[in-house]
Design an enzyme around this catalytic site. Structure first.
Site, PDB file in Angstrom:
ATOM      1  N   HIS A 203      21.828  62.072  21.770  1.00 25.39           N
ATOM      2  CA  HIS A 203      22.587  60.821  21.904  1.00 25.39           C
ATOM      3  C   HIS A 203      23.812  60.809  20.968  1.00 25.39           C
ATOM      4  O   HIS A 203      23.949  59.952  20.090  1.00 25.39           O
ATOM      5  CB  HIS A 203      21.699  59.610  21.621  1.00 25.39           C
ATOM      6  N   ILE A 204      24.708  61.758  21.204  1.00 27.51           N
ATOM      7  CA  ILE A 204      25.874  61.918  20.327  1.00 27.51           C
ATOM      8  C   ILE A 204      27.184  61.695  21.086  1.00 27.51           C
ATOM      9  O   ILE A 204      28.231  62.223  20.700  1.00 27.51           O
ATOM     10  CB  ILE A 204      25.886  63.312  19.663  1.00 27.51           C
TER      11      ILE A 204
ATOM     12  N   ILE B  76      35.150  54.578  30.414  1.00 27.85           N
ATOM     13  CA  ILE B  76      34.713  55.956  30.169  1.00 27.85           C
ATOM     14  C   ILE B  76      34.726  56.748  31.466  1.00 27.85           C
ATOM     15  O   ILE B  76      35.143  57.913  31.502  1.00 27.85           O
ATOM     16  CB  ILE B  76      33.317  55.977  29.516  1.00 27.85           C
TER      17      ILE B  76
ATOM     18  N   GLU C  62      13.755  57.608  22.636  1.00 27.57           N
ATOM     19  CA  GLU C  62      14.562  58.385  21.702  1.00 27.57           C
ATOM     20  C   GLU C  62      14.030  58.202  20.285  1.00 27.57           C
ATOM     21  O   GLU C  62      13.811  57.071  19.861  1.00 27.57           O
ATOM     22  CB  GLU C  62      16.030  57.954  21.793  1.00 27.57           C
TER      23      GLU C  62
ATOM     24  N   ARG D  78      29.796  48.760  40.811  1.00 31.33           N
ATOM     25  CA  ARG D  78      29.408  47.459  41.357  1.00 31.33           C
ATOM     26  C   ARG D  78      30.583  46.808  42.080  1.00 31.33           C
ATOM     27  O   ARG D  78      30.426  46.207  43.136  1.00 31.33           O
ATOM     28  CB  ARG D  78      28.910  46.554  40.227  1.00 31.33           C
TER      29      ARG D  78
ATOM     30  N   GLY E 205      33.735  52.488  34.668  1.00 35.32           N
ATOM     31  CA  GLY E 205      34.387  51.695  33.635  1.00 35.32           C
ATOM     32  C   GLY E 205      35.443  52.537  32.939  1.00 35.32           C
ATOM     33  O   GLY E 205      35.934  53.530  33.482  1.00 35.32           O
TER      34      GLY E 205
ATOM     35  N   ALA F 195      24.842  57.946  29.771  1.00 32.60           N
ATOM     36  CA  ALA F 195      24.864  56.488  29.727  1.00 32.60           C
ATOM     37  C   ALA F 195      23.663  55.953  28.962  1.00 32.60           C
ATOM     38  O   ALA F 195      23.716  55.792  27.738  1.00 32.60           O
ATOM     39  CB  ALA F 195      24.893  55.935  31.158  1.00 32.60           C
ATOM     40  N   ARG F 196      22.556  55.694  29.666  1.00 28.18           N
ATOM     41  CA  ARG F 196      21.331  55.223  29.051  1.00 28.18           C
ATOM     42  C   ARG F 196      20.140  55.902  29.728  1.00 28.18           C
ATOM     43  O   ARG F 196      20.102  56.040  30.955  1.00 28.18           O
ATOM     44  CB  ARG F 196      21.185  53.702  29.184  1.00 28.18           C
TER      45      ARG F 196
END
Length: 320
Positions: free
Chosen positions: A287-288, A159, A268, A179, A157, A238-239
């Site tokens: 997560h920064i 990023i 988290e 995808r 994407g 990402a996640r």
């Protein structure tokens, strides 16, 4: 006539929410490093016309049913996997996120995490602070080069494209898996599309920047790490749930890969006794990804703009 009520789930600078306070009744959770308790969030949602939420706040059917007056949820994140968007739409609640404004900042962090892991920067800092540095040595904390290596980006994407631009400055070959193919990125950045298996086998660095979806949840298991080079470094900005953390721990311990840099985790905050934290070749961050002052301020302003637009009957800037 009562003013619409807005609830903000984290402590934010007063100067940024002043435009809302001038027009509406605004209440804000008073702790910036502690998540608002679920029962408090449900109570506030019961009378709120708007919520300004964080990625860690669960905006599900229970909450949306509670929010009889709710018109808009503005999420301070580009991701929105914490929100039942389909049910919100069914309930007539607008959902907004903060895309674009955090692209370059998050790319900076992802590339910096890759560099810190490859060159063992955190280990080196700790080495000095713990009094271990006795003399110069030819292979002291020798890490991996970044320049002229192959970078594999999973999730191309905005990023991902920003990370690819940075990689070209290091003379890296850029592969990507997405995808859908991105011909414009291939032309502009010289990036080459690969199947996931091909990308894993060819890359020296694998950087995950994909959204969390049903397709990407648990995407990285032992099988995927086993495909990677034993010298490869894995980066997740990402996640957390995209990765099976037990499989990642095993991959590093067994030498399937060389190390990992992680800004996100399945749970988290990560617990202090998590086995990932016992591994030297793992760099961890809380997560920064988008956490620069400029970007976070821009994200808050976008949220407040979206809330104000919806409450005034206008179209928000970044509705999902």
């Amino acid at each position: 006539m009562m003013k619409p009520f807005i609830y903000i789930t984290r402590k934010l600078p007063e100067t940024l929410i002043q435009p809302l306070q001038d027009r509406y009744e605004v209440e804000m959770w008073d702790q910036d490093d502690v998540q608002v308790p679920r029962e408090v969030l449900l109570e506030k949602a019961g009378k709120a016309s708007a919520l300004l939420t964080m990625l860690s706040d669960r905006i599900d059917g229970e909450l949306l049913d509670q929010g009889e007056h709710l018109k808009v949820v503005a999420n301070l994140a580009v991701g929105f996997d914490n929100i039942d968007v389909a049910y919100a739409k069914e309930k007539g609640v607008a959902v907004c996120n903060t895309p674009d404004v955090l692209t370059e900042t998050t790319a900076d962090l992802a590339f910096g995490l890759m560099m810190a892991t490859a060159r063992r920067i955190v280990e080196g800092d700790r080495y000095i602070r713990e009094g271990e540095w006795k003399s110069w040595s030819p292979l002291l904390l020798a890490g991996a080069d970044i320049h002229h290596k192959t970078l594999g980006i999973v999730g191309m994407g905005s990023i991902g494209e920003a990370v690819a631009r940075r990689a070209k400055g290091f003379s890296m070959d850029v592969l990507y898996h997405n995808r859908n193919r991105r011909p414009e990125a291939e032309e502009a950045l010289g990036a080459a599309f690969r199947s996931l298996d091909e990308l894993l086998k060819e890359s020296d660095f694998v950087v995950v920047l994909a959204p969390l979806t049903e397709e990407t949840k648990g995407l990285f298991q032992k099988e995927q790490f086993d495909m990677m080079k034993d010298s490869a470094i894995f980066i997740n900005a990402a996640r957390g749930p995209i990765v099976d953390e037990d499989a990642l721990v095993e991959a590093i311990r067994e030498g399937m890969i060389a190390g990992a840099g992680l800004d996100v985790f399945t749970q988290e905050p990560i617990s202090m006794d998590h086995p990932l934290l016992s591994l030297d070749r793992v760099v961890v961050l809380p997560h920064i990804g988008s956490s620069s002052v400029d970007t976070r301020y821009d994200m808050v302003r976008l949220c407040t703009d979206n809330i104000q637009a919806v409450l005034e009957g206008k179209e928000p800037r970044t509705a999902l």
